[in-house]
Design a protein around this motif. Structure first.
Motif, PDB file in Angstrom:
ATOM      1  N   GLU A   1      58.165 -19.844  41.258  1.00 17.82           N
ATOM      2  CA  GLU A   1      58.519 -18.422  41.402  1.00 17.82           C
ATOM      3  C   GLU A   1      59.830 -18.077  40.717  1.00 17.82           C
ATOM      4  O   GLU A   1      60.125 -16.895  40.508  1.00 17.82           O
ATOM      5  CB  GLU A   1      58.586 -18.062  42.886  1.00 17.82           C
ATOM      6  N   SER A   2      60.586 -19.091  40.343  1.00 17.91           N
ATOM      7  CA  SER A   2      61.887 -18.827  39.714  1.00 17.91           C
ATOM      8  C   SER A   2      61.758 -18.501  38.228  1.00 17.91           C
ATOM      9  O   SER A   2      62.717 -18.010  37.619  1.00 17.91           O
ATOM     10  CB  SER A   2      62.810 -20.043  39.889  1.00 17.91           C
ATOM     11  N   VAL A   3      60.581 -18.770  37.639  1.00 19.81           N
ATOM     12  CA  VAL A   3      60.405 -18.489  36.217  1.00 19.81           C
ATOM     13  C   VAL A   3      59.601 -17.206  36.037  1.00 19.81           C
ATOM     14  O   VAL A   3      58.865 -16.784  36.937  1.00 19.81           O
ATOM     15  CB  VAL A   3      59.692 -19.651  35.491  1.00 19.81           C
ATOM     16  N   GLU A   4      59.748 -16.596  34.882  1.00 19.19           N
ATOM     17  CA  GLU A   4      59.031 -15.358  34.587  1.00 19.19           C
ATOM     18  C   GLU A   4      57.526 -15.607  34.595  1.00 19.19           C
ATOM     19  O   GLU A   4      57.031 -16.528  33.950  1.00 19.19           O
ATOM     20  CB  GLU A   4      59.453 -14.832  33.218  1.00 19.19           C
ATOM     21  N   GLY A   5      56.826 -14.806  35.366  1.00 19.80           N
ATOM     22  CA  GLY A   5      55.385 -14.971  35.484  1.00 19.80           C
ATOM     23  C   GLY A   5      54.971 -15.773  36.691  1.00 19.80           C
ATOM     24  O   GLY A   5      53.813 -15.741  37.111  1.00 19.80           O
ATOM     25  N   GLY A   6      55.929 -16.540  37.279  1.00 22.83           N
ATOM     26  CA  GLY A   6      55.650 -17.287  38.503  1.00 22.83           C
ATOM     27  C   GLY A   6      54.983 -18.642  38.304  1.00 22.83           C
ATOM     28  O   GLY A   6      54.696 -19.342  39.273  1.00 22.83           O
ATOM     29  N   PHE A   7      54.754 -19.014  37.057  1.00 22.39           N
ATOM     30  CA  PHE A   7      54.115 -20.312  36.776  1.00 22.39           C
ATOM     31  C   PHE A   7      54.786 -20.957  35.576  1.00 22.39           C
ATOM     32  O   PHE A   7      55.251 -20.279  34.660  1.00 22.39           O
ATOM     33  CB  PHE A   7      52.623 -20.133  36.487  1.00 22.39           C
ATOM     34  N   GLU A   8      54.796 -22.277  35.592  1.00 23.10           N
ATOM     35  CA  GLU A   8      55.341 -23.028  34.475  1.00 23.10           C
ATOM     36  C   GLU A   8      54.260 -23.963  33.967  1.00 23.10           C
ATOM     37  O   GLU A   8      53.594 -24.645  34.751  1.00 23.10           O
ATOM     38  CB  GLU A   8      56.553 -23.834  34.925  1.00 23.10           C
ATOM     39  N   HIS A   9      54.074 -23.993  32.648  1.00 19.69           N
ATOM     40  CA  HIS A   9      53.051 -24.882  32.103  1.00 19.69           C
ATOM     41  C   HIS A   9      53.386 -25.254  30.671  1.00 19.69           C
ATOM     42  O   HIS A   9      54.194 -24.595  30.001  1.00 19.69           O
ATOM     43  CB  HIS A   9      51.660 -24.230  32.169  1.00 19.69           C
ATOM     44  N   SER A  10      52.766 -26.303  30.222  1.00 23.31           N
ATOM     45  CA  SER A  10      53.022 -26.811  28.876  1.00 23.31           C
ATOM     46  C   SER A  10      52.521 -25.840  27.814  1.00 23.31           C
ATOM     47  O   SER A  10      51.499 -25.177  27.978  1.00 23.31           O
ATOM     48  CB  SER A  10      52.322 -28.164  28.693  1.00 23.31           C
ATOM     49  N   GLY A  11      53.250 -25.791  26.716  1.00 27.69           N
ATOM     50  CA  GLY A  11      52.826 -24.988  25.571  1.00 27.69           C
ATOM     51  C   GLY A  11      52.163 -25.836  24.502  1.00 27.69           C
ATOM     52  O   GLY A  11      52.025 -25.396  23.356  1.00 27.69           O
ATOM     53  N   ASN A  12      51.739 -27.028  24.878  1.00 28.24           N
ATOM     54  CA  ASN A  12      51.111 -27.945  23.931  1.00 28.24           C
ATOM     55  C   ASN A  12      49.591 -27.867  23.983  1.00 28.24           C
ATOM     56  O   ASN A  12      49.003 -27.471  24.993  1.00 28.24           O
ATOM     57  CB  ASN A  12      51.538 -29.390  24.226  1.00 28.24           C
ATOM     58  N   PHE A  13      48.985 -28.290  22.896  1.00 25.92           N
ATOM     59  CA  PHE A  13      47.525 -28.411  22.803  1.00 25.92           C
ATOM     60  C   PHE A  13      47.149 -29.892  22.734  1.00 25.92           C
ATOM     61  O   PHE A  13      47.875 -30.694  22.151  1.00 25.92           O
ATOM     62  CB  PHE A  13      46.998 -27.733  21.529  1.00 25.92           C
ATOM     63  N   ALA A  14      46.005 -30.222  23.326  1.00 27.96           N
ATOM     64  CA  ALA A  14      45.439 -31.559  23.184  1.00 27.96           C
ATOM     65  C   ALA A  14      44.235 -31.462  22.250  1.00 27.96           C
ATOM     66  O   ALA A  14      43.501 -30.472  22.267  1.00 27.96           O
ATOM     67  CB  ALA A  14      45.020 -32.118  24.537  1.00 27.96           C
ATOM     68  N   LEU A  15      44.032 -32.487  21.445  1.00 26.05           N
ATOM     69  CA  LEU A  15      42.927 -32.520  20.487  1.00 26.05           C
ATOM     70  C   LEU A  15      41.940 -33.610  20.898  1.00 26.05           C
ATOM     71  O   LEU A  15      42.324 -34.765  21.102  1.00 26.05           O
ATOM     72  CB  LEU A  15      43.458 -32.798  19.074  1.00 26.05           C
TER      73      LEU A  15
END
Length: 251
Positions: free
Chosen positions: A184-198
Protein backbone atom coordinates in the motif's frame (compact mmCIF):
# COMPACT_ATOMS: atom_id res chain seq x y z
CA UNK A 1 29.95 -79.42 -70.03
CA UNK A 2 31.92 -81.87 -67.88
CA UNK A 3 30.63 -83.61 -64.80
CA UNK A 4 33.39 -81.81 -62.84
CA UNK A 5 31.96 -78.42 -63.80
CA UNK A 6 28.48 -79.56 -62.84
CA UNK A 7 29.73 -80.56 -59.42
CA UNK A 8 31.36 -77.14 -59.01
CA UNK A 9 28.13 -75.28 -59.78
CA UNK A 10 26.19 -77.54 -57.46
CA UNK A 11 28.71 -76.83 -54.70
CA UNK A 12 28.51 -73.08 -55.13
CA UNK A 13 24.72 -73.16 -55.18
CA UNK A 14 24.72 -75.22 -51.97
CA UNK A 15 26.99 -72.69 -50.22
CA UNK A 16 24.76 -69.75 -51.26
CA UNK A 17 21.66 -71.60 -50.05
CA UNK A 18 23.34 -72.42 -46.74
CA UNK A 19 24.35 -68.75 -46.25
CA UNK A 20 20.77 -67.66 -46.85
CA UNK A 21 19.37 -70.16 -44.38
CA UNK A 22 21.84 -69.35 -41.58
CA UNK A 23 22.80 -65.68 -41.86
CA UNK A 24 19.97 -63.75 -43.54
CA UNK A 25 17.46 -64.36 -40.69
CA UNK A 26 20.08 -63.13 -38.20
CA UNK A 27 20.64 -59.94 -40.16
CA UNK A 28 16.89 -59.35 -40.34
CA UNK A 29 16.64 -59.88 -36.57
CA UNK A 30 19.39 -57.32 -35.95
CA UNK A 31 17.60 -54.73 -38.07
CA UNK A 32 14.24 -55.38 -36.43
CA UNK A 33 15.79 -55.13 -32.95
CA UNK A 34 17.47 -51.83 -33.80
CA UNK A 35 21.05 -53.16 -33.69
CA UNK A 36 21.77 -51.97 -37.22
CA UNK A 37 21.79 -48.20 -37.05
CA UNK A 38 21.36 -45.59 -39.76
CA UNK A 39 25.08 -44.90 -39.53
CA UNK A 40 25.88 -48.54 -40.30
CA UNK A 41 23.52 -48.54 -43.27
CA UNK A 42 25.08 -45.29 -44.59
CA UNK A 43 21.63 -43.75 -45.07
CA UNK A 44 21.46 -40.06 -45.93
CA UNK A 45 18.97 -39.58 -43.07
CA UNK A 46 20.26 -38.58 -39.64
CA UNK A 47 18.81 -39.33 -36.23
CA UNK A 48 16.33 -37.02 -34.50
CA UNK A 49 18.86 -36.50 -31.74
CA UNK A 50 21.39 -35.13 -34.21
CA UNK A 51 18.80 -32.86 -35.81
CA UNK A 52 17.71 -31.52 -32.42
CA UNK A 53 21.27 -30.89 -31.32
CA UNK A 54 22.17 -29.06 -34.51
CA UNK A 55 19.00 -26.94 -34.53
CA UNK A 56 19.32 -25.67 -30.95
CA UNK A 57 20.26 -22.02 -30.62
CA UNK A 58 22.87 -20.55 -28.29
CA UNK A 59 20.23 -19.47 -25.77
CA UNK A 60 20.78 -20.78 -22.25
CA UNK A 61 18.43 -22.69 -20.00
CA UNK A 62 17.64 -21.43 -16.52
CA UNK A 63 18.82 -24.31 -14.33
CA UNK A 64 17.73 -25.08 -10.76
CA UNK A 65 19.84 -27.69 -8.95
CA UNK A 66 21.35 -28.67 -12.29
CA UNK A 67 18.00 -29.23 -13.99
CA UNK A 68 16.49 -26.97 -16.70
CA UNK A 69 13.55 -25.09 -15.19
CA UNK A 70 10.24 -25.75 -16.86
CA UNK A 71 7.12 -23.62 -16.61
CA UNK A 72 4.94 -25.01 -13.80
CA UNK A 73 1.41 -26.15 -14.54
CA UNK A 74 -1.21 -23.38 -14.50
CA UNK A 75 -4.83 -22.94 -15.50
CA UNK A 76 -6.68 -19.61 -15.59
CA UNK A 77 -9.46 -17.78 -17.46
CA UNK A 78 -8.54 -15.44 -20.31
CA UNK A 79 -10.13 -12.24 -21.62
CA UNK A 80 -12.55 -14.27 -23.72
CA UNK A 81 -13.77 -16.39 -20.82
CA UNK A 82 -11.83 -19.44 -22.00
CA UNK A 83 -9.76 -21.68 -19.72
CA UNK A 84 -6.09 -21.50 -20.69
CA UNK A 85 -3.35 -23.72 -19.31
CA UNK A 86 0.37 -24.17 -19.85
CA UNK A 87 -0.50 -26.99 -22.27
CA UNK A 88 -2.06 -24.45 -24.66
CA UNK A 89 1.39 -22.91 -25.09
CA UNK A 90 3.29 -26.11 -25.89
CA UNK A 91 4.78 -25.87 -29.37
CA UNK A 92 4.81 -22.07 -29.11
CA UNK A 93 7.46 -19.54 -28.14
CA UNK A 94 5.97 -17.05 -25.70
CA UNK A 95 6.69 -14.16 -23.36
CA UNK A 96 5.42 -14.03 -19.76
CA UNK A 97 4.53 -10.93 -17.74
CA UNK A 98 2.64 -10.08 -14.54
CA UNK A 99 0.60 -6.87 -14.57
CA UNK A 100 -2.73 -5.30 -13.59
CA UNK A 101 -5.06 -3.11 -15.58
CA UNK A 102 -5.25 -0.25 -13.07
CA UNK A 103 -1.45 -0.01 -12.75
CA UNK A 104 -0.52 3.68 -13.03
CA UNK A 105 3.21 3.23 -13.47
CA UNK A 106 5.11 0.43 -15.26
CA UNK A 107 2.36 -1.76 -16.75
CA UNK A 108 1.41 0.63 -19.58
CA UNK A 109 5.08 0.77 -20.61
CA UNK A 110 5.45 -3.00 -20.44
CA UNK A 111 2.37 -3.69 -22.52
CA UNK A 112 3.15 -1.08 -25.16
CA UNK A 113 6.55 -2.76 -25.49
CA UNK A 114 4.89 -6.17 -25.78
CA UNK A 115 2.56 -4.86 -28.48
CA UNK A 116 5.69 -3.85 -30.40
CA UNK A 117 6.95 -7.40 -30.00
CA UNK A 118 3.55 -8.77 -31.06
CA UNK A 119 3.63 -6.69 -34.23
CA UNK A 120 7.13 -7.95 -35.06
CA UNK A 121 5.79 -11.51 -35.18
CA UNK A 122 2.38 -10.76 -36.60
CA UNK A 123 0.32 -13.70 -37.91
CA UNK A 124 2.70 -16.34 -36.53
CA UNK A 125 0.71 -19.20 -35.03
CA UNK A 126 3.64 -20.40 -32.92
CA UNK A 127 4.22 -17.14 -31.02
CA UNK A 128 2.24 -15.89 -28.04
CA UNK A 129 2.18 -13.91 -24.80
CA UNK A 130 0.97 -14.92 -21.33
CA UNK A 131 -0.13 -11.97 -19.18
CA UNK A 132 -1.26 -12.73 -15.62
CA UNK A 133 -3.12 -10.09 -13.63
CA UNK A 134 -2.14 -9.65 -9.99
CA UNK A 135 -5.50 -8.03 -9.15
CA UNK A 136 -7.93 -10.77 -10.19
CA UNK A 137 -10.72 -9.38 -8.01
CA UNK A 138 -10.71 -6.29 -10.26
CA UNK A 139 -9.55 -7.74 -13.55
CA UNK A 140 -12.46 -9.87 -14.70
CA UNK A 141 -12.48 -11.33 -18.22
CA UNK A 142 -14.61 -8.38 -19.34
CA UNK A 143 -12.12 -5.87 -17.90
CA UNK A 144 -9.22 -7.73 -19.49
CA UNK A 145 -11.00 -7.77 -22.84
CA UNK A 146 -11.44 -3.98 -22.73
CA UNK A 147 -7.77 -3.60 -21.80
CA UNK A 148 -6.72 -5.81 -24.73
CA UNK A 149 -8.79 -3.69 -27.11
CA UNK A 150 -7.34 -0.49 -25.69
CA UNK A 151 -3.73 -1.57 -26.22
CA UNK A 152 -4.22 -3.16 -29.62
CA UNK A 153 -3.69 -6.74 -28.52
CA UNK A 154 -4.66 -8.82 -31.55
CA UNK A 155 -2.55 -12.00 -31.37
CA UNK A 156 -4.97 -14.88 -30.65
CA UNK A 157 -2.21 -16.51 -28.58
CA UNK A 158 -1.91 -13.49 -26.29
CA UNK A 159 -3.97 -14.49 -23.26
CA UNK A 160 -4.62 -12.03 -20.44
CA UNK A 161 -5.48 -14.31 -17.54
CA UNK A 162 -7.29 -14.03 -14.24
CA UNK A 163 -8.12 -16.51 -11.51
CA UNK A 164 -7.29 -17.48 -7.94
CA UNK A 165 -5.14 -14.76 -6.38
CA UNK A 166 -2.99 -17.09 -4.29
CA UNK A 167 -2.25 -19.29 -7.31
CA UNK A 168 -1.24 -16.29 -9.40
CA UNK A 169 1.13 -14.98 -6.72
CA UNK A 170 2.60 -18.45 -6.27
CA UNK A 171 3.13 -18.73 -10.03
CA UNK A 172 4.84 -15.32 -10.11
CA UNK A 173 7.12 -15.63 -7.11
CA UNK A 174 7.94 -19.34 -7.16
CA UNK A 175 7.13 -20.46 -10.68
CA UNK A 176 8.89 -17.66 -12.54
CA UNK A 177 10.78 -15.86 -9.76
CA UNK A 178 9.16 -12.62 -10.91
CA UNK A 179 8.56 -10.63 -7.71
CA UNK A 180 4.95 -9.72 -6.99
CA UNK A 181 3.45 -8.36 -3.74
CA UNK A 182 0.78 -6.10 -2.30
CA UNK A 183 2.27 -2.88 -0.98
CA UNK A 184 0.00 0.00 0.00
CA UNK A 185 2.99 2.30 0.33
CA UNK A 186 3.66 2.30 -3.42
CA UNK A 187 1.62 3.98 -6.13
CA UNK A 188 -1.13 1.65 -7.26
CA UNK A 189 -0.93 -0.47 -4.10
CA UNK A 190 1.07 -3.30 -5.69
CA UNK A 191 4.70 -3.94 -6.46
CA UNK A 192 5.82 -6.29 -9.20
CA UNK A 193 8.68 -7.01 -11.54
CA UNK A 194 8.99 -5.13 -14.80
CA UNK A 195 10.80 -8.04 -16.42
CA UNK A 196 9.66 -10.51 -19.05
CA UNK A 197 10.39 -14.24 -19.10
CA UNK A 198 10.95 -16.02 -22.42
CA UNK A 199 9.69 -19.59 -22.85
CA UNK A 200 10.60 -22.04 -25.59
CA UNK A 201 8.36 -24.48 -27.48
CA UNK A 202 8.94 -27.22 -24.91
CA UNK A 203 8.05 -25.02 -21.95
CA UNK A 204 11.55 -24.19 -20.66
CA UNK A 205 12.69 -20.76 -19.49
CA UNK A 206 15.43 -19.54 -21.84
CA UNK A 207 17.61 -16.46 -22.29
CA UNK A 208 20.90 -15.35 -23.77
CA UNK A 209 24.01 -15.39 -21.59
CA UNK A 210 25.76 -12.49 -19.90
CA UNK A 211 29.46 -11.63 -20.20
CA UNK A 212 30.29 -14.34 -17.66
CA UNK A 213 28.48 -17.11 -19.53
CA UNK A 214 25.48 -17.19 -17.19
CA UNK A 215 21.86 -16.91 -18.41
CA UNK A 216 20.41 -13.40 -18.14
CA UNK A 217 17.16 -15.14 -17.06
CA UNK A 218 14.85 -12.15 -17.73
CA UNK A 219 14.44 -9.26 -20.17
CA UNK A 220 13.87 -5.70 -18.98
CA UNK A 221 10.43 -4.60 -20.16
CA UNK A 222 10.57 -1.03 -18.86
CA UNK A 223 12.63 0.76 -21.50
CA UNK A 224 11.04 1.25 -24.94
CA UNK A 225 13.07 0.17 -27.93
CA UNK A 226 12.93 3.67 -29.43
CA UNK A 227 14.37 5.22 -26.25
CA UNK A 228 17.55 3.17 -26.36
CA UNK A 229 18.85 4.05 -22.90
CA UNK A 230 16.74 5.55 -20.12
CA UNK A 231 17.68 8.45 -17.85
CA UNK A 232 19.26 6.04 -15.36
CA UNK A 233 21.55 4.61 -18.03
CA UNK A 234 19.64 1.35 -18.34
CA UNK A 235 19.63 0.07 -21.96
CA UNK A 236 16.48 -1.22 -23.61
CA UNK A 237 16.25 -5.01 -24.08
CA UNK A 238 13.27 -5.23 -26.42
CA UNK A 239 15.58 -5.59 -29.42
CA UNK A 240 17.41 -8.56 -27.94
CA UNK A 241 14.09 -10.04 -26.81
CA UNK A 242 12.90 -9.96 -30.44
CA UNK A 243 16.15 -11.51 -31.62
CA UNK A 244 15.92 -14.30 -29.07
CA UNK A 245 12.28 -15.01 -29.84
CA UNK A 246 13.33 -15.53 -33.47
CA UNK A 247 16.09 -17.89 -32.39
CA UNK A 248 13.61 -20.03 -30.46
CA UNK A 249 11.14 -19.96 -33.34
CA UNK A 250 13.89 -21.36 -35.54
CA UNK A 251 14.62 -24.25 -33.20
Amino acid sequence: MSKKSNYSYVGIAFIILLFGIIFVPKIIDRISEGDVTRDESRSEDVSNATITKKSKSDLKYLEINGEPKKVPAFSFINQNGKTISNKDYLGKVYVVEFFFTTCPTICPIMNRNLVEVQNQFKDLENFGVASFTITPEIDTPEVLKAYADKYGITNPNWHLMTGDESEIYKLANKGFNLYTAKDESVEGGFEHSGNFALIDKEGYIRSRQDNFGNPMIFYNGLVPEAVGVDEDGIPQEITILKEDIQKLLNE
